[in-house]
Design an enzyme around this catalytic site. Structure first.
Site, PDB file in Angstrom:
ATOM      1  N   HIS A   1      42.107  44.896  49.854  1.00 12.01           N
ATOM      2  CA  HIS A   1      41.312  44.053  48.881  1.00 12.01           C
ATOM      3  C   HIS A   1      40.434  45.035  48.157  1.00 12.01           C
ATOM      4  CE1 HIS A   1      38.394  41.168  47.270  1.00 12.01           C
ATOM      5  NE2 HIS A   1      39.169  40.281  47.555  1.00 12.01           N
TER       6      HIS A   1
ATOM      7  N   ASP B   1      38.778  45.388  58.184  1.00 11.39           N
ATOM      8  CA  ASP B   1      38.440  44.080  57.249  1.00 11.39           C
ATOM      9  C   ASP B   1      39.134  43.037  57.928  1.00 11.39           C
ATOM     10  OD1 ASP B   1      38.604  42.225  55.439  1.00 11.39           O
ATOM     11  OD2 ASP B   1      39.038  43.620  53.706  1.00 11.39           O
TER      12      ASP B   1
ATOM     13  N   GLN C   1      40.842  38.178  56.316  1.00 13.06           N
ATOM     14  CA  GLN C   1      42.120  37.469  56.665  1.00 13.06           C
ATOM     15  C   GLN C   1      42.627  37.191  58.029  1.00 13.06           C
ATOM     16  OE1 GLN C   1      43.083  35.522  54.159  1.00 13.06           O
ATOM     17  NE2 GLN C   1      42.243  36.428  52.349  1.00 13.06           N
TER      18      GLN C   1
ATOM     19  N   LYS D   1      35.754  31.699  54.222  1.00 12.76           N
ATOM     20  CA  LYS D   1      37.298  31.950  54.627  1.00 12.76           C
ATOM     21  C   LYS D   1      37.733  31.142  55.908  1.00 12.76           C
ATOM     22  CE  LYS D   1      38.014  35.944  51.654  1.00 12.76           C
ATOM     23  NZ  LYS D   1      38.676  35.393  50.723  1.00 12.76           N
TER      24      LYS D   1
ATOM     25  N   CYS E   1      42.325  40.604  43.559  1.00 13.81           N
ATOM     26  CA  CYS E   1      41.661  41.811  44.088  1.00 13.81           C
ATOM     27  C   CYS E   1      42.331  42.794  44.585  1.00 13.81           C
ATOM     28  CB  CYS E   1      40.465  41.435  44.662  1.00 13.81           C
ATOM     29  SG  CYS E   1      39.392  40.060  43.876  1.00 13.81           S
TER      30      CYS E   1
HETATM   31  N1  PLP Z   1      38.818  41.480  52.324  1.00  9.00           N
HETATM   32  C1  PLP Z   1      39.988  40.539  51.810  1.00  9.00           C
HETATM   33  C2  PLP Z   1      40.968  40.855  52.557  1.00  9.00           C
HETATM   34  C3  PLP Z   1      39.909  39.510  51.446  1.00  9.00           C
HETATM   35  O1  PLP Z   1      40.772  38.513  51.217  1.00  9.00           O
HETATM   36  C4  PLP Z   1      38.869  39.215  50.836  1.00  9.00           C
HETATM   37  C5  PLP Z   1      38.408  37.902  49.680  1.00  9.00           C
HETATM   38  O2  PLP Z   1      39.482  37.347  49.346  1.00  9.00           O
HETATM   39  C6  PLP Z   1      37.414  39.922  50.933  1.00  9.00           C
HETATM   40  C7  PLP Z   1      37.719  41.108  51.496  1.00  9.00           C
HETATM   41  C8  PLP Z   1      36.236  39.955  50.295  1.00  9.00           C
HETATM   42  O3  PLP Z   1      35.798  38.705  50.705  1.00  9.00           O
HETATM   43  P1  PLP Z   1      34.224  38.255  49.868  1.00  9.00           P
HETATM   44  O4  PLP Z   1      34.857  38.118  48.400  1.00  9.00           O
HETATM   45  O5  PLP Z   1      33.984  36.735  50.626  1.00  9.00           O
HETATM   46  O6  PLP Z   1      33.113  39.221  50.292  1.00  9.00           O
END
Ligand code: PLP
Length: 430
Positions: A143, A220, A223, A246, A386
């Site tokens: 992401h 990260d 998910q 999430k 993203c």
């Molecule tokens: N990393 C992953 C794998 C994600 O799916 C997301 C959000 O879609 C993020 C990071 C970023 O999360 P946030 O926008 O809540 O900071």
């Protein structure tokens, strides 16, 4: 073999869970809402909504500094919430830093490292310094939240960013990881679960490579924390990031897990009130972690509500949620992949999955697929989610993503599979 603690949820249990989610009871365009966008943001059960409202209507106060009763009680709840989240991910209480989301948590680490690299934090932080000749390693499936901050860190410090490539199916190339991660590597940032492919990455292998190279690891967990049992100590990561929205919690709150000895030597990212011991007009002394990283008035009602979300998830049981997701993920991949003209991104990867799949539909733009499904009350995500480098690697600019959670029924998964098939029929006839 399943034990009762890791059996997928039964239909009756899912229906019971759904009663806790008022938003799921509505109709959209005359159809019952089929919410398949939990990968973007999950829905909140009544217990979470009530916790936020109860806090705001009885205790609302800024934490840590007040001499009055409400402030003291709010502080207890705020710190209890930290303990609840820490317990949920296998961390110690003072190793959890509240942030506004996962993106801020990644930036916190990246800025702490670049601040250390500029000499902030003094000799204590010297071990964090990076510069020309040093390497940060991430992957092609990240992401943007776990990619762009490292690009910026590299630009600020002169370090080099290296990227573990994917194979043609979209799987992480561990052979390439073994070549890329070496003595120059200072930090490896990797996603536990891809927000596009839904696969659970073999992070243990990547972490082992990083450990052998003496590099730090940031996971990260955006998910994974909502969908799988997560134990940051068992995984042996140095940092992990997640977002509350999430995992049944509110927006505006996320967390950074950081190993205590690292947090202790890290200079702050954001500075100002609430994170200092003494301030003069020429300088300041900072509080120990986690407060050192929590500048300004804190998001207290969100933390309290996120703790309630954690209790809700624990009550259902993370192993059971993971089993439910694995079942729905397999159903999505098989059902969508069987439709003529549909390519499931990463569908050929032989790894365990959560309930998330993204598709490219030949000749039909993802936005048209999303629009057609929305007309039938089915909420999915369209675009690059993203993750532009991943889409580019797989030869597409956009995809349509369906993502499930503990409240998703098998019928809803079948509804999106059927909806995609009907979309193709419609556009072929048009
Ligand atoms: N990393 C992953 C794998 C994600 O799916 C997301 C959000 O879609 C993020 C990071 C970023 O999360 P946030 O926008 O809540 O900071």
């Amino acid at each position: 073999m399943h034990t009762s603690a890791d059996l997928p949820l039964t239909e009756a249990e899912i229906q019971g869970i759904r009663q806790d989610f008022p938003i799921l009871q509505q109709q959209v365009h005359g159809h019952p809402l089929v919410y398949l966008d939990s990968g973007a943001t999950s829905q909140r059960p009544l217990a979470v909504l009530d916790a936020e409202r109860a806090f705001a209507s009885t205790l609302n106060a800024a934490v840590h500094r007040g001499a009055h009763t409400l402030a003291a009680e709010a502080t207890v709840l705020f710190e209890d919430a930290r303990a609840a989240l820490a317990g949920f991910i296998g961390a110690e209480e003072d190793e959890v830093v509240w942030t506004s989301n996962a993106t801020e948590a990644v930036n916190l680490v990246a800025y702490a490292i670049s601040n250390a690299s500029m000499g902030r934090g003094g000799e204590a932080a010297a071990g964090l310094r990076i510069g020309p000749g040093d390497e940060i390693v991430t992957t092609e499936m990240e992401h943007h939240a776990n990619l762009v901050p490292w690009q910026e860190l590299a630009a600020r410090t002169g370090a080099t960013l290296r990227v573990i490539p994917l194979d043609d199916d979209g799987a992480l190339r561990l052979d390439a990881a073994a070549e890329l991660i070496g003595p120059r590597t200072r930090l490896v940032a990797v996603t536990h679960v891809s927000n596009v492919l839904g696969v659970i990455n073999p992070v243990a292998e990547v972490i082992a490579l990083a450990r052998a190279a003496g590099a730090l690891v940031l996971l990260d967990a955006c998910q994974s924390a909502p969908h799988l049992p997560l134990d940051v100590k068992a995984l042996d990561v140095d940092f992990a990031v997640l977002s509350g929205h999430k995992m049944l919690g509110p927006t505006g709150i996320g967390a950074l897990y950081g190993r205590r000895d690292l947090l202790e030597i890290m200079p702050p990212f954001l500075t100002g009130g609430s994170m200092i011991t003494t301030v003069t007009t020429t300088g300041a002394e900072y509080l120990p972690p986690p407060q050192r990283f929590e500048a300004g008035t804190q998001r207290v009602s969100q933390a309290v509500a996120l703790a309630e979300a954690v209790r809700y998830l624990e009550n259902v049981g993370m192993p059971r949620i993971a089993a439910h997701e694995a079942e729905l993920g397999a159903r999505l991949v098989a059902g969508l992949g069987a439709i003529d003209g549909v390519r499931v991104l990463g569908g050929g990867i032989d790894l365990p999955r959560v309930g998330l799949a993204s598709v490219d539909v030949a000749g039909i733009h993802a936005h048209d697929v999303g629009q057609f499904l929305d007309d039938a009350g089915i909420a999915v995500r369209v675009g690059h989610h993203c993750a532009q480098p991943l889409h580019r690697r797989l030869g597409v600019t956009a995809s349509t993503r369906a993502s499930t959670y503990l409240y998703t029924t098998r019928d809803e998964v079948d509804a999106v599979i059927d909806g995609v098939a009907r979309t193709i029929d419609f556009f072929r006839r048009a």
